[in-house]
Design an enzyme around this catalytic site. Structure first.
Site, PDB file in Angstrom:
ATOM      1  CG  ASN A 194       3.803 -39.378  38.353  1.00 26.26           C
ATOM      2  OD1 ASN A 194       4.800 -38.767  38.191  1.00 26.26           O
ATOM      3  ND2 ASN A 194       2.491 -37.902  38.487  1.00 26.26           N
TER       4      ASN A 194
ATOM      5  NE  ARG B  27       2.448 -33.808  29.190  1.00 22.03           N
ATOM      6  CZ  ARG B  27       2.383 -34.049  30.728  1.00 22.03           C
ATOM      7  NH1 ARG B  27       2.681 -36.091  30.334  1.00 22.03           N
ATOM      8  NH2 ARG B  27       2.893 -33.729  32.101  1.00 22.03           N
TER       9      ARG B  27
ATOM     10  CD  GLN C 128      -4.206 -34.309  29.007  1.00 19.03           C
ATOM     11  OE1 GLN C 128      -3.260 -35.015  28.760  1.00 19.03           O
ATOM     12  NE2 GLN C 128      -4.294 -33.964  30.539  1.00 19.03           N
TER      13      GLN C 128
HETATM   14  P1  NAD Z   1      13.453 -38.611  33.042  1.00 20.41           P
HETATM   15  O1  NAD Z   1      12.979 -36.492  33.012  1.00 20.41           O
HETATM   16  O2  NAD Z   1      13.426 -39.635  34.089  1.00 20.41           O
HETATM   17  O3  NAD Z   1      13.238 -38.767  32.138  1.00 20.41           O
HETATM   18  C1  NAD Z   1      13.022 -38.750  30.563  1.00 20.41           C
HETATM   19  C2  NAD Z   1      14.323 -39.298  29.544  1.00 20.41           C
HETATM   20  O4  NAD Z   1      14.077 -38.039  27.685  1.00 20.41           O
HETATM   21  C3  NAD Z   1      15.268 -38.598  30.152  1.00 20.41           C
HETATM   22  O5  NAD Z   1      16.579 -39.229  29.540  1.00 20.41           O
HETATM   23  C4  NAD Z   1      16.120 -37.473  28.805  1.00 20.41           C
HETATM   24  O6  NAD Z   1      17.398 -37.357  27.475  1.00 20.41           O
HETATM   25  C5  NAD Z   1      15.504 -38.027  27.452  1.00 20.41           C
HETATM   26  N1  NAD Z   1      14.714 -37.411  26.068  1.00 20.41           N
HETATM   27  C6  NAD Z   1      14.231 -36.287  26.301  1.00 20.41           C
HETATM   28  N2  NAD Z   1      14.532 -36.049  24.751  1.00 20.41           N
HETATM   29  C7  NAD Z   1      14.419 -37.139  24.272  1.00 20.41           C
HETATM   30  C8  NAD Z   1      14.880 -37.575  23.321  1.00 20.41           C
HETATM   31  N3  NAD Z   1      14.421 -36.342  21.773  1.00 20.41           N
HETATM   32  N4  NAD Z   1      14.614 -38.591  22.851  1.00 20.41           N
HETATM   33  C9  NAD Z   1      14.914 -39.209  23.691  1.00 20.41           C
HETATM   34  N5  NAD Z   1      15.285 -39.348  24.715  1.00 20.41           N
HETATM   35  C10 NAD Z   1      14.546 -37.678  25.011  1.00 20.41           C
HETATM   36  O7  NAD Z   1      11.514 -38.236  33.282  1.00 20.41           O
HETATM   37  P2  NAD Z   1      10.230 -39.503  33.144  1.00 20.41           P
HETATM   38  O8  NAD Z   1      10.018 -39.691  35.339  1.00 20.41           O
HETATM   39  O9  NAD Z   1      10.928 -40.564  32.971  1.00 20.41           O
HETATM   40  O10 NAD Z   1       9.427 -39.259  32.589  1.00 20.41           O
HETATM   41  C11 NAD Z   1       9.006 -38.756  31.059  1.00 20.41           C
HETATM   42  C12 NAD Z   1       7.844 -38.057  31.003  1.00 20.41           C
HETATM   43  O11 NAD Z   1       6.730 -38.648  31.276  1.00 20.41           O
HETATM   44  C13 NAD Z   1       7.637 -36.426  31.812  1.00 20.41           C
HETATM   45  O12 NAD Z   1       8.631 -35.475  31.118  1.00 20.41           O
HETATM   46  C14 NAD Z   1       6.370 -36.522  31.798  1.00 20.41           C
HETATM   47  O13 NAD Z   1       6.031 -35.202  29.714  1.00 20.41           O
HETATM   48  C15 NAD Z   1       5.750 -37.750  31.455  1.00 20.41           C
HETATM   49  N6  NAD Z   1       4.695 -38.034  32.235  1.00 20.41           N
HETATM   50  C16 NAD Z   1       3.903 -37.942  32.216  1.00 20.41           C
HETATM   51  C17 NAD Z   1       2.579 -38.486  33.158  1.00 20.41           C
HETATM   52  C18 NAD Z   1       1.641 -39.026  33.113  1.00 20.41           C
HETATM   53  O14 NAD Z   1       0.481 -39.362  33.790  1.00 20.41           O
HETATM   54  N7  NAD Z   1       0.892 -39.737  32.334  1.00 20.41           N
HETATM   55  C19 NAD Z   1       3.585 -38.832  35.083  1.00 20.41           C
HETATM   56  C20 NAD Z   1       3.877 -38.294  34.546  1.00 20.41           C
HETATM   57  C21 NAD Z   1       5.334 -37.989  33.833  1.00 20.41           C
END
Ligand code: NAD
Length: 385
Positions: free
Chosen positions: A147, A285, A314
């Protein structure tokens, strides 16, 4: 044979749908980075139907029961006498969606000695105590990329809605009004603004790509630097810290996983370092944000707007301050659970279960915790910083 406990959000108040706005959804076979979409041996649902509620059962029942397993689907998840607590004690597998998170704490793991696999039907496994999961030898897996584009689209919608001040204008229409001067008193163009993402993983990069045609300056901060050709193609400015990025931007969009290192990292000091009149979008989050500091920054006018779909806890209580803070464009946690997204993460959940019961390896990119520590995407994205 295994017992699988699946915690899903409740059905619509009007009942599980019997018809839908559209008859089909596009089939997405491959994601932008070349990763293939989930490919279980079969699915027992029609893509585009509601799968994430209790009646939808993620389309898993026929497959699991045909193999002799027991599937228990519930939504009651809070408090010591919840259905989750009662069912988890002899469960082998727990499945939960971040939109309706079943908080799998160390205490709950200790009461569930058979529990070996926690699947996130979606992305973001912070509702599982990952340290405790590693200590207990659990595997934690999520449906990586399922997603991410859904969230990126929601993010672009929110950036435009905040800057153009769309929601109050729509409210004027619904109320029968036509005061143009009032309607435009907080409305700007995005064109020419500086837009930055904090974390440029799957979602953050997709947001940057989608904002490029709006003729904005694009910025990012991540511990992992993007490839040089991507930086060049999107004319990205890389910043060495989240604070440095925020000071240079008009719009900041947050995409970091929630970890002990990122918990409440966006606080009063962070907001004070932003330009007056900045906007924040956070579909990552809710717990990344200091709640009271955010409300204060909006009430003082230092921030011009905040939108997001993630909250803590939530479901958010009816009196949660983010429901009523000024200039908010909040939605309930929906960005990653469009009907389109549900088809992919339901298929991905089934793929993970097939691998688990067949004794085949789960795709590396789906793994967060395995073998007593971070693995796969967990090692790349959760164990940084
Ligand atoms: P991903 O694993 O592709 O990317 C996460 C990125 O965050 C990585 O590149 C990592 O290096 C970086 N990162 C980690 N800690 C960091 C920090 N302190 N500062 C800067 N960068 C940092 O994940 P994604 O698919 O892009 O998803 C990211 C987040 O989005 C998920 O972990 C989840 O919490 C959230 N999400 C929310 C929904 C929603 O429905 N709202 C859906 C999917 C994901």
């Amino acid at each position: 044979m295994a017992k699988i406990v699946c915690v899903l959000y409740p059905d619509p108040v009007s009942g599980h749908p019997t018809s839908y706005a559209r008859d089909t959804i596009p089939t997405i076979a491959t994601y932008p980075n070349g990763q293939t979409a989930p490919n279980p041996k079969a699915i027992d649902f029609t893509p585009g139907e509601l799968l994430g509620d209790v009646t939808g059962e993620l389309g898993l029942r026929r497959f699991l029961e045909a193999a002799g397993h027991t599937l228990v689907v519930i939504s009651d998840k809070e408090g010591p006498d919840s259905q989750l607590d009662r069912e988890l004690v002899d469960a082998d597998v727990v499945i939960s969606q971040p939109f309706w998170p079943a908080y799998i704490t160390r205490e709950r793991m200790e009461k569930a000695p058979k529990l070996k696999l926690a699947i996130t039907a979606g992305i973001g496994s912070d509702h599982v105590d990952l340290k405790a999961a590693a200590d207990h030898g659990l595997t934690v897996a999520e449906v990586t990329f399922s997603n991410s584009i859904s969230v990126a689209e929601h993010t672009v919608m929110m950036i435009l809605s905040l800057v153009r001040d769309y929601i109050p204008q729509h409210d004027i229409v619904r109320a029968g009004g036509w005061n143009i001067s009032e309607a435009v008193s907080r409305s700007y163009d995005v064109e020419g603004m500086q837009v930055g993402v904090i974390a440029a993983g799957r979602i953050g990069l997709a947001v940057l790509r989608r904002m490029k045609p709006f003729d904005v300056g694009l910025h990012y901060f991540d511990f992992h630097r993007l490839p040089a050709d991507v930086e060049k193609e999107l004319a990205l400015t890389y910043h060495p810290s989240a604070q440095a990025l925020a000071a240079a931007c008009d719009v900041v969009s947050i995409h970091t996983p929630l970890t002990p290192a990122t918990d409440t990292m966006f606080d009063a000091d962070f907001f004070a370092g932003m330009k007056r009149g900045s906007y924040i979008v956070n579909n990552a989050r809710g717990k990344l944000i200091d709640h009271e500091a955010l409300v204060a920054a909006l009430e003082s006018g230092h921030l011009a707007g905040y939108a997001g779909d993630t909250w803590y806890p939530q479901p958010a209580p009816a009196d949660h301050p983010w429901r009523s803070m000024p200039h908010n464009g909040m939605t309930p946690h929906t960005s990653g659970t469009s009907l389109s997204a549900q088809a992919r993460y339901a298929a991905g959940t089934r793929e993970i279960l097939e691998c688990w019961f067949d004794g085949r390896p789960i795709r590396d990119e789906y793994l967060i915790i395995a073998g007593g520590g971070y693995a796969g995407t967990g090692a790349h994205s959760y164990a940084v910083g």
